[in-house]
Enzyme design. Structure first.
Site: not given
Lengths: 348, 348
Positions: B54, B214, B279, B283, B286
């Site tokens: 604002e 990057r 990322e 395993r 999950a």
């Protein structure tokens, strides 16, 4: 800019597509007869033993405008007209008799009995011949026929329905369907484009599939695809498996699990098929893939994560990885369909 | 039909989006000041400690048209204006002082210190207040902020790049990339929208990732995201791992592998983060998924079949299967991106 020839050929291609999955061992072909910018007739090859597309188009034109009007017209055909006497007389003769002045075709017939021969015959009769018009689009339709002629093997499509993470089963108790009804309706259309559906004994035992075309509209004018069960233990198939007891059980074939390539060759030789759809689990699919027997992939993906031990494509891993060419995507609600051809070092 | 209010709010939403990934622990907010169908000023909250949207819009309007012209105008804000003194004075006061006649906002602030209070304060000053305009689109932007306020946990996005059959590695010797450069450029954009990237010790050992933004344009005006390594064996991380030695190594945090939820809570409490991008391999992914810690999935799929033992999502299987809502698809060359939120019985 597409030329007039391109546009008329597109119409012939539309005709040809109507025959996909119906014409084996012949290729799906379409034809359009045009004069002064007007379509006089069109047609497609409906089934082996029935007239070729050129004769269908001629008959259609005769019915609407009569023999005299056909004289001096141009015919667009998606494949080089046949020049030998098969189950029907050669189309080159029909074209000459009808007084057609110009023949435009898309692909040269790779059948060595035909290849390029039509040009000489037609030209000798004073007819102008143009070839290669929209040949890329025509190859899309003719690819299975060409593969059979070159290799004696059918065109093999692997179909899979999977979760976003590549699994083909939902957790126990959640029902068997991953993909949505729109995707499953599209599988019906896919089945209607093939001559045979190949599955494994394991899939028959686990899923009790019917592997039929259930939509009467898709089935009109054609038989159910052959259903081929590759199994090492035919005795272990459930005696109430739909493939063994339903009204099309005479369209079910049992074949040896360990001779996949031979099975495919025999389907070409004995049943005259051009295309096979593989609908099976991860292990069998991987065996087909690793043996280099799959040409094309159609994958329906559902917006779901399942995890767990059953991947759509099992095995110990592709080496090298298989790349897909000519990819297309289609959305069915929240499912997505991928379709692409396995890239090969040498074209099949 | 969208109303004028909808259209001006869309402009404010565009402003708000510029702040995604930059404002933590504050939410990304945008504002537009309008009078007689003309934009007088617009702005977005750039960073904690800097003016709210604002005040940015008011400053922008002052610069272009001056104080007097602002009187009697309307301000569009994507979130209810704050009404308490934080690091900056309350926006309600600024709006009243500026002589704004009408306040339109999209979402009510769920912060109990604010929720709904602005309405009373503004109305008492004779200002018309409208709320709920384009609130659905605003929630898309504010979801992480709301989740943090409700639960003390950040919004967690699982990103994966996989083959069509759900694998994350190519056969040995084929290079590490599955997805194409366009997809990888989009991953850069995705990283620029989050406050932290969470990975596993296993991924650090296996892939030596940098997990940085990057592209200098994407990095302008913001820090690199925090990089968080969840590992049970910090001593086993390679001493030359980019995350431990590069110029942003002070933005890398090591955390205990077995306390994932606690790690997330501490990232909110200590680093003030709103969003985390995961990322990592199958395993770890999950484990996060099975613990119910993932809110959203972004999957880049390459037109390749790899097979083999390393699925993008490992584990023993989801139970129940996780469904994705609000799905969007985007094509990058022959790769496709899926993005969707994990469906929950209760909204987080």
């Amino acid at each position: 800019m597409p030329t007039d020839d391109d546009q008329w050929m597109n119409l012939a291609l539309e005709e040809a597509r109507k025959g996909i999955g119906r014409t084996a061992p012949n290729p799906p072909v379409g034809a359009v007869i045009v004069k002064n910018g007007q379509v006089l007739g069109k047609g497609w090859h409906r089934m082996a033993g029935h007239p070729h597309a050129e004769r269908e188009a001629l008959a259609d034109a005769r019915k609407s405008v009569g023999d005299e009007e056909i004289r001096g017209s141009c015919i667009y055909v998606t494949l080089e007209p046949c020049s030998t006497h098969g189950r029907t007389p050669p189309c080159t003769a029909g074209i000459i008799e009808a007084g057609i002045r110009r023949v435009v075709y898309a692909c040269t017939d790779e059948n060595p009995d035909h290849a390029g021969r039509a040009d000489a015959i037609l030209k000798a009769a004073g007819i102008e011949v143009v070839s290669g018009v929209q040949s890329k689009a025509a190859v899309e339709i003719l690819r299975p026929f060409f593969k059979v002629k070159r290799s004696g093997l059918p065109w093999v499509i692997w179909k899979t329905g999977m979760s976003l993470d590549g699994r083909i089963t939902r957790p126990p108790g959640e029902g068997q369907w991953l993909t949505n009804p729109e995707s499953r309706q599209d599988v019906q259309r896919l089945r209607s484009t093939v001559d045979a559906i190949l599955t494994s004994g394991e899939t028959v035992r686990r899923d009790h599939p019917a592997l039929t075309i259930r939509d009467p509209e898709l089935l009109a004018g054609r038989s159910q695809p052959w259903r081929v069960i590759a199994t090492a233990q035919p005795d272990s198939l459930p005696s109430d498996a739909p493939l063994l007891v339903d009204e099309w059980k005479d369209r079910t074939l049992l074949r040896e699990r360990d001779h996949l390539e031979q099975t495919l060759r025999e389907l070409v030789r004995d049943q005259g098929i051009l295309t096979v759809l593989v609908e099976a689990g991860g292990r069998f699919s991987a065996a087909m893939m690793e043996a280099g027997l799959i040409d094309e992939v159609v994958a329906y993906m559902a917006p779901m994560l399942c995890g767990g031990p059953l991947p759509a494509l099992g095995g110990s891993g592709m080496d090298p990885a298989l790349h897909l060419d000519g990819l297309t995507f289609e959305q069915f609600g929240n499912d997505i369909k991928w379709r692409g051809r396995i890239r090969r070092v040498r074209e099949v």
